[in-house]
Design a protein around this motif. Structure first.
Motif: not given
Length: 471
Positions: A3-13, A177-185
Motif C-alpha cells: 500500500y502507499d499508505l497505512a492508517i492506524v486509527g479509524g476516528g474522524i481524522n 466518520t462512517v460516511d467518510l469511510i464509505h466515500e473513500a471506499e
C-alpha cells in the motif's frame, strides 16, 4: 500487496485522511481496533468551532502583543477553522445544526466588548463568502432578538454586553466518520474495523504492520489513534518521544423548556475555562469538565463527582435555569488527545503533525490535538506531509448515509445502533430498538440465540457507559 499508505486509527481524522489519500490516487488502507468512530470522535462536544476560542490568549489580549508567535499560530488556526466550517456547512448540511450562541460579558471581565468586535472582524475576514456568523453585540437592556439564556444569568454581577453569534453543531460525528469511510471506499480505498495493530517495523524501505486482520505492508504510515497515539508509536521497534497528554472531559444531558430549543450559551468557568450549554437534539447538554488524566482510554465513563461539579457550575453560571435530569442522568466522558508540552500546566492546544520516520527512510507521521471540525483540512495537511501527490486529485463523492444494515463493516449490534443509526442518543438510549434490530441482524449475519443475547447484553453495557453512576 504494498500500500502507499497505512492508517492506524479509524476516528474522524483517520477516515478523512483515507478519503483524501484515495482522492489523490494513493492505494490506502485503514486499520481500526474497534469500530469506526467509536473512540474520542464519539465523546466530543460536537461543536464546529468558528475559531473564537483561539483568539482568547488567556489573561489579556496584550499577551498577543508580547508573544507575536502565539498570535501567528492563533491566526493560522482561526483561518483553518473558518475554512473547515465553510466547507462542512456547504458539503454536509444534513449533518449540521445551527446554534444561536449567547456569550455574556460582565463588568470586570478580561475581554471587553470592543475586543469581541475585533475578534469577529477577524473571523469574518477569514470566513468571507461562507457560512454567516450573524454576529451581534447588544446592551443587555436592548436585545434585538430573543436570547432566552439572558434571563437565567446571575443578578449578582453587572452585565455589560451580550454577544450573539451562530455556531454549527456536528449532530452525529460517528455517522460522519462512517460516511467518510464509505466515500473513500468508492475511490478504491480499503478499511478494516476490529483490526488492532500489534506490531510496526521498518525493513528495506517499507513499513510492516501486524494486525488482527493480517499483515500489511506500506510505503508510509499515519498514526491517528487519538489518545492511543503513544501506545501505537510504542509498537515500533524504534523508541519515540511522548506525544500526547490527555485531559478528561465529561458532559451531562438534561431537558430544558421549549423556548431554549436551538439556543446555546458559553460563559467562563474557573481559570478561563469555558462552560457550555448546547442544544442536543430535543435536549441540551452542559460541560465539558477538564482535568488532566492518565486513565485508560478504554474505560472512560462519566463519574458521579463530575455530575455534581457540572451541576454546581450550572448553578453559578445560570442560577435561573429550570431543567430536568430525568430518572437517569445521561452523559458521556472522553479523553482529549492534546499535544504533550512539559512547560504547560496540562498540555498544548496546538494541532501537531509529528514525524516519526527514520531519516532517510519511509515516512511515518502522527497527529495530536486533531478536531472534528477541521478533519478535512487536517487530512489535506497530513497527505501533504506524507508526500502524496495532489496533481491528479479526484473530487470525492459526498454520501448521505449508506443504510446501516447494508454496511458490510457492521459486525455487532452496537455498530448499527450507535454508529450507523444513532439510536443510543435517543431519549431512551435506543432501548425500543434493541430486540427488533438484534433479531434482524441475527437473521442477516447468521447469529444463533446465544450470540443474539450476547449482542444485546453488550449494547446494554455500552448504554450503561452513557449514564452517570447513581449517587
Amino acid at each position: 500487496m504494498v500500500y502507499d499508505l497505512a492508517i492506524v486509527g479509524g476516528g474522524i481524522n483517520g477516515a478523512a485522511l483515507l478519503r483524501e489519500a484515495a482522492a489523490r490516487g494513493a492505494r490506502a488502507i485503514l486499520l481500526e481496533r474497534s469500530d469506526f468512530g467509536s473512540g474520542s470522535t464519539s465523546r466530543s462536544s460536537r461543536l464546529l468551532h468558528c475559531g473564537l476560542r483561539y483568539l482568547a490568549p488567556g489573561s489579556s489580549m496584550a499577551r498577543f502583543l508580547t508573544n507575536p508567535d502565539q498570535l501567528t499560530r492563533a491566526l493560522r488556526t482561526v483561518q483553518r477553522s473558518m475554512a473547515a466550517r465553510n466547507a462542512l456547512v456547504s458539503e454536509r448540511p444534513h449533518l449540521l445544526k445551527p446554534i444561536r450562541m449567547t456569550f455574556p460579558i460582565y463588568e470586570g471581565d478580561t475581554y471587553k466588548g470592543w475586543q469581541m468586535d475585533a475578534a469577529f472582524a477577524v473571523l469574518r475576514t477569514f470566513g468571507r463568502g461562507g457560512a454567516p456568523l450573524d454576529y451581534r453585540r447588544y446592551h443587555p437592556d436592548r436585545l434585538g432578538e430573543t436570547l432566552p439564556f439572558v434571563d437565567c444569568l446571575p443578578g449578582t454581577k453587572r452585565l455589560r454586553h451580550v454577544i450573539a453569534y451562530t455556531e454549527y453543531q456536528v449532530d452525529w460525528p460517528e455517522r460522519l466518520t462512517v460516511d467518510l469511510i464509505h466515500e473513500a471506499e468508492t475511490l478504491g480505498a480499503e478499511a478494516r474495523n476490529y483490526a488492532p495493530v500489534t506490531g510496526i517495523r521498518e525493513q528495506d524501505g517499507l513499513w510492516h504492520l501486524e494486525s488482527g486482520s493480517g499483515p500489511v505492508t506500506a510505503k508510509t504510515v499515519a498514526n491517528l489513534a487519538g489518545p492511543w497515539v503513544d501506545r501505537v508509536a510504542a509498537l515500533d521497534t524504534e523508541p519515540h518521544a511522548r506525544m500526547v497528554n490527555t485531559t478528561r472531559g465529561s458532559h451531562l444531558v438534561m431537558t430544558l423548556p421549549e423556548r431554549f430549543r436551538g439556543h446555546g450559551i458559553m460563559t467562563m468557568s474557573g481559570l478561563d475555562h469555558p462552560f457550555y450549554c448546547f442544544p442536543w437534539r430535543d435536549r441540551h447538554f452542559i460541560g465539558p469538565t477538564e482535568v488532566s488524566s492518565s486513565e485508560d482510554p478504554d474505560h472512560v465513563r462519566p463519574e458521579v463527582e463530575e455530575k455534581h461539579e457540572l451541576l454546581a457550575d450550572l448553578d453559578r453560571q445560570l442560577p435561573g435555569l429550570e431543567f430536568d435530569l430525568g430518572q437517569t442522568a445521561m452523559g458521556w466522558a472522553g479523553l482529549r488527545p492534546l499535544t504533550h508540552e512539559p512547560s504547560t500546566m496540562m498540555a498544548a492546544r496546538m494541532r501537531i503533525i509529528h514525524s516519526l520516520g527514520r531519516s532517510p527512510g519511509p515516512k511515518f507521521v502522527a497527529l495530536t490535538n486533531g478536531s472534528i471540525g477541521a478533519h478535512a483540512v487536517t487530512a489535506t495537511d497530513l497527505a501533504n506531509a506524507l508526500g502524496l501527490s495532489a496533481t491528479d486529485r479526484r473530487t470525492p463523492p459526498v454520501l448521505r448515509h449508506v443504510p446501516g444494515r447494508s454496511d458490510p463493516h457492521v459486525q455487532h449490534l452496537t455498530d448499527l445502533l450507535w454508529r450507523r443509526e444513532g439510536s443510543i442518543w435517543n431519549g431512551d438510549a435506543g432501548e425500543d430498538r434493541i430486540k427488533q434490530t438484534a433479531a434482524s441482524l441475527a437473521e442477516q449475519l447468521g447469529w444463533d440465540d446465544v450470540r443474539q443475547q450476547d449482542e444485546i447484553a453488550a449494547f446494554r453495557a455500552e448504554q450503561a457507559k452513557m449514564h452517570y453512576a447513581l449517587d
